[in-house]
Design an enzyme around this catalytic site. Structure first.
Site, short mmCIF file in Angstrom:
data_model
loop_
_atom_site.label_atom_id
_atom_site.label_comp_id
_atom_site.label_asym_id
_atom_site.label_seq_id
_atom_site.Cartn_x
_atom_site.Cartn_y
_atom_site.Cartn_z
N LYS A 140 0.86 -1.16 0.09
CA LYS A 140 0.01 0.01 -0.17
C LYS A 140 0.91 1.27 -0.03
O LYS A 140 0.44 2.34 -0.44
CB LYS A 140 -0.94 0.16 1.27
CG LYS A 140 -0.33 0.49 2.64
CD LYS A 140 -1.51 0.74 3.52
CE LYS A 140 -1.04 1.13 4.68
NZ LYS A 140 -0.37 0.38 5.53
N HIS A 269 1.68 -3.88 14.56
CA HIS A 269 2.26 -2.68 13.99
C HIS A 269 2.52 -1.42 15.00
O HIS A 269 1.46 -1.06 15.69
CB HIS A 269 1.31 -2.24 12.84
CG HIS A 269 1.94 -1.32 11.64
ND1 HIS A 269 2.45 -0.16 12.00
CD2 HIS A 269 2.33 -1.52 10.71
CE1 HIS A 269 3.08 0.36 10.96
NE2 HIS A 269 2.95 -0.53 10.02
N GLU A 341 7.07 -6.14 7.94
CA GLU A 341 6.09 -5.62 6.87
C GLU A 341 6.62 -4.01 6.54
O GLU A 341 5.59 -3.28 6.70
CB GLU A 341 4.65 -5.74 7.11
CG GLU A 341 4.20 -6.98 7.54
CD GLU A 341 2.75 -6.83 8.27
OE1 GLU A 341 2.42 -5.60 8.60
OE2 GLU A 341 2.16 -7.89 8.45
C1 LIG Z 1 0.75 0.34 6.61
C2 LIG Z 1 1.14 -1.03 7.01
C3 LIG Z 1 2.45 -1.30 7.05
C4 LIG Z 1 3.59 -0.43 6.64
O1 LIG Z 1 4.06 0.48 7.38
P1 LIG Z 1 5.33 1.54 7.26
O2 LIG Z 1 5.10 2.29 8.44
O3 LIG Z 1 4.94 2.17 5.99
O4 LIG Z 1 6.25 0.43 7.31
C5 LIG Z 1 2.74 -2.52 7.42
N1 LIG Z 1 1.86 -3.45 8.06
C6 LIG Z 1 0.60 -3.06 7.97
C7 LIG Z 1 -0.60 -3.74 8.49
C8 LIG Z 1 0.18 -1.87 7.63
O5 LIG Z 1 -1.23 -1.57 7.69
#
Ligand SMILES: *Cc1c(COP(=O)(O)O)cnc(C)c1O
Length: 506
Positions: A140, A269, A341
């Site tokens: 994304k 996260h 991620e």
């Molecule tokens: C947006 C998102 C990410 C990416 O986060 P960054 O801060 O750009 O590294 C990873 N995992 C999930 C579930 C997300 O929603």
């Protein structure tokens, strides 16, 4: 007077320095440098201009201006170039000037330069600091086709949040569905079913309803429980919307057991754009307690997913905190796969945007009262309007809490901005008719900046292009791609070819 100022700059004239470099690329050779040279600029470089750091284009730096002949590695994609991104920013500007000269529609349109070697460098940093953690790039953040292919070629996996993202990754070819985690804890039934059909089994959840849905639509799924952690130290907090509080986890695991579902691990996260990496430590200790809860519930977890949140400047620090915490809480990792991620970390610095000043509102030069009196107040005296804004690439200002920092790419037909050039407080606005479309409310820019000059913006790779709209009829800015220069460009090129060959694309 003002009339002269706006008319003469519409062509974005080219500094004569460029004509002196011997091997400038063929498409510049048609350029009538006499015609596009700004009348006020002397044929030579004025004295006061030579004091700036030299950014002159040399024959060498033009090495990247021809597309790589094997650009057909991915025939459906735009051409891929070698060479330093700055060269491509300047090429784009020179090209725009040529098109403007030819009376082309939209000649001066804004454009990105994507430096894929920056993505490659970030990956090398990742491997150096977190060799045990496999990155699953968060699509994304920037679903750019070259970024996805390069990361696939480098062995990364992908974090997808929708059917569309899953299709985009799988349609590349050569990427096994096991390299995808469907990391959206709240999915539509049809999306879960489709993921099952496509062989995407690993998916997150954080609530009971999701378990019922998965039991019905994809009972073989390998589930990952997304837990809530402290996200207060980040630009974009995600805990408002997602994450199971620890107290709810035993209940969720018991329900999963009852529904005969397989839960294989835990994810979290810490929030996107995390500016206090110590939070990873607490998150890992919570993940440890979830592993223990899983044991009690009769599961034996094999996956630890530490999510995203990695900031470029704090990456090494975050990696050290993570490494220590993982070592402390998961000393025996023989049966545990650790993934992450990352999104922003990989792409933020890789994209720069060049935008053209299409309009300007400045004080009347002949009224002494308003003559750039920056001392009078701290109110910006000049308003610049550029051809990308918050409805386009700069949506990151609204959605991602970013602050834009413009710099001058070209002024008065030259890439040299004299250091003696006086500055004044200015504001920078996007092209749409909405007043929310402000790119930069207050910044210092050279007084001499006029319509036709170009502004540059770095760090435009994360959460920009992907959420840009075409509001008011303004197109999303296109991307020029480069692999950079030197040995790493050749290495990336080889890796892309090897990936394409293995995927049967060549
Ligand atoms: C947006 C998102 C990410 C990416 O986060 P960054 O801060 O750009 O590294 C990873 N995992 C999930 C579930 C997300 O929603």
């Amino acid at each position: 007077m003002s009339q002269v100022q706006t008319l003469h700059t519409t062509l974005s004239p080219i500094d004569l320095d460029i004509s002196r470099s011997e091997n400038y690329p063929s498409h510049f050779q048609n350029l009538d440098l006499e015609n596009v040279t700004h009348g006020n600029t002397n044929a030579g470089v004025p004295d006061n201009w030579s004091s700036t750091p030299s950014l002159r284009l040399t024959a060498d730096s033009f090495g990247g201006s021809e597309p790589i002949s094997e650009a057909t590695i991915f025939p459906s994609l735009p051409p891929l170039y070698f060479g330093h991104p700055e060269v491509h920013l300047r090429n784009g500007i020179i090209n725009a000037s040529r098109l403007a000269n030819d009376g082309e529609i939209d000649a001066e349109k804004a454009f990105f330069v994507a430096d894929l070697s920056q993505v490659f460098r970030q990956h090398q940093r990742w491997l150096a600091c977190l060799p045990e953690i496999t990155p699953f790039y968060a699509v994304k953040c920037n679903p750019d086709p070259y970024v996805l292919r390069l990361l696939a070629a480098l062995g990364a996996g992908f974090d997808c949040a929708s059917n569309g993202e899953i299709s985009q990754v799988l349609s590349i070819g050569g990427i096994d569905p096991s390299r995808i985690i469907f990391a959206n804890p709240c999915k539509a039934n049809s999306f879960i079913r489709n993921a099952g059909r496509l062989g995407v089994d690993t998916m997150t959840f954080d609530n009971i309803d999701e378990l019922y849905k998965v039991a019905r639509t994809h009972p073989r799924a390998k589930l990952v429980v997304r837990i809530l952690t402290d996200d207060t130290k980040s630009l974009c907090q995600l805990g408002l919307k997602y994450g199971a509080p620890l107290v709810t986890v035993p209940g969720l695991l018991a329900k999963a057991k009852e529904l005969q579902l397989d839960v294989i691990g835990v994810s979290f996260h810490v929030g996107s754009g995390c500016y206090d990496p110590t939070v990873y430590s607490d998150a890992i200790s919570r993940a440890r307690s979830v592993f223990d809860m899983a044991n009690d519930a009769g599961f034996s977890f094999t996956l630890l997913d530490v999510g995203g949140g990695f900031e470029d400047a704090l990456f090494e620090q975050a990696a050290a905190v993570l490494t220590d915490a993982i070592q402390q809480h998961f000393p025996d990792r023989r049966n545990i796969k650790v993934i992450a991620e990352p999104g922003r970390f990989y792409v933020s610095k890789a994209f720069s945007l060049a935008a053209n000043i299409i309009a300007r509102r400045a004080p009347f030069p002949d009224t002494s009262t308003t003559e750039y009196t920056t001392t009078l107040s701290d109110h910006p005296s000049v308003m610049y309007y550029i051809n990308d804004g918050v409805y386009g690439a700069f949506n990151c200002i609204l959605f991602d809490h970013q602050v834009a920092h413009p710099y001058v790419l070209s002024m008065d037909g030259s890439f040299h901005v004299p250091s003696s050039e006086p500055v004044c407080l200015s504001s920078v606005w996007g092209p749409t008719c909405d007043s929310i479309d402000c790119v930069c409310p207050k910044t210092e820019l050279p007084r001499g900046l006029r319509v036709g000059d170009w502004l540059g913006f770095d760090n435009m790779g994360a959460y920009t292009v992907c959420a840009a709209s075409q509001f008011n009829g303004f197109e999303v800015s296109k991307v020029v791609y480069t692999l950079g220069g030197g040995a790493s460009a050749a290495e990336m090129h080889n890796k892309l070819i090897a990936f394409a060959a293995e995927a049967g694309l060549l």
